[in-house]
Scaffold this motif. Structure first.
Motif, PDB file in Angstrom:
ATOM      1  N   PHE A 287     -21.415 -35.986 -20.409  1.00  0.00           N
ATOM      2  CA  PHE A 287     -21.436 -35.466 -21.775  1.00  0.00           C
ATOM      3  C   PHE A 287     -20.229 -35.983 -22.529  1.00  0.00           C
ATOM      4  O   PHE A 287     -19.154 -36.152 -21.948  1.00  0.00           O
TER       5      PHE A 287
ATOM      6  N   TRP B 188     -18.725 -34.740 -26.497  1.00  0.00           N
ATOM      7  CA  TRP B 188     -18.933 -34.118 -27.795  1.00  0.00           C
ATOM      8  C   TRP B 188     -17.703 -34.312 -28.661  1.00  0.00           C
ATOM      9  O   TRP B 188     -16.600 -34.514 -28.176  1.00  0.00           O
TER      10      TRP B 188
ATOM     11  N   ILE C 259     -22.801 -33.302 -30.305  1.00  0.00           N
ATOM     12  CA  ILE C 259     -22.957 -33.865 -28.962  1.00  0.00           C
ATOM     13  C   ILE C 259     -23.402 -35.313 -29.146  1.00  0.00           C
ATOM     14  O   ILE C 259     -24.507 -35.575 -29.602  1.00  0.00           O
TER      15      ILE C 259
ATOM     16  N   PHE D 109     -25.165 -37.580 -23.825  1.00  0.00           N
ATOM     17  CA  PHE D 109     -25.707 -36.670 -22.819  1.00  0.00           C
ATOM     18  C   PHE D 109     -26.657 -37.486 -21.962  1.00  0.00           C
ATOM     19  O   PHE D 109     -27.625 -38.042 -22.463  1.00  0.00           O
TER      20      PHE D 109
ATOM     21  N   LEU E 116     -26.861 -28.704 -19.996  1.00  0.00           N
ATOM     22  CA  LEU E 116     -26.820 -28.495 -21.441  1.00  0.00           C
ATOM     23  C   LEU E 116     -26.516 -27.033 -21.764  1.00  0.00           C
ATOM     24  O   LEU E 116     -25.770 -26.746 -22.702  1.00  0.00           O
TER      25      LEU E 116
END
Length: 145
Positions: free
Chosen positions: A60, A62, A72, A75, A91
């Motif tokens: 991930f 963000w 975000i 991913f 998530l």
């Protein structure tokens, strides 16, 4: 199945860089190595390894767009670990962590409109499509906090 999010650091960055999606997903996901480079030069970018029993199996990243909105940007779950519920669990963990940001009003995510899975997957978490991103290439969806 023990899914955790951990900081990407000196001990796990190579494992994160070695992760890859299936060939038919390449157009939807940036390389993790590129994302890690971006995060080193933009200190507000947050990176996390998605770990299964302590082993990195996904990634991930963000980014705070404003004090009220976090986006975000990245991913992914490695092709060998997809369709096992890992992405869904990860998530949920990421949204929970992001929601703890002071002053946060919304979380956004963008995805390719041709991605056959993204719209329905993100909708199950409460993401609502609000249009296209600034470049007009990707669908923009948000969760209001």
């Amino acid at each position: 199945m023990n899914i955790t999010l951990t900081d990407v650091n000196k001990s796990n960055y190579e494992d994160v860089c070695d992760l890859s999606v299936a060939e038919n997903q390449y157009e939807y996901v940036a390389e993790n190595m590129w994302s890690l480079v971006e995060s080193k030069f933009n200190t507000s970018y947050q990176t996390r390894a998605i770990c299964l029993d302590g082993k990195p199996v996904g990634f991930f990243m963000w980014v705070p767009e404003t004090k009220q909105r976090i986006s975000i940007w990245r991913f992914m779950v490695d092709q060998n670990y997809q369709n096992k519920g890992i992405g869904r669990n990860a998530l949920l963990l990421a949204i929970d962590e992001i929601k703890r940001t002071d002053g946060l009003e919304e979380i956004e995510i963008c995805y390719n409109p041709n991605n056959p899975v993204a719209k329905d997957f993100y909708a199950t978490f409460g993401f609502v499509e609000v249009g296209m991103d600034q470049e007009g290439n990707d669908v923009l969806a948000i969760i209001k906090i």
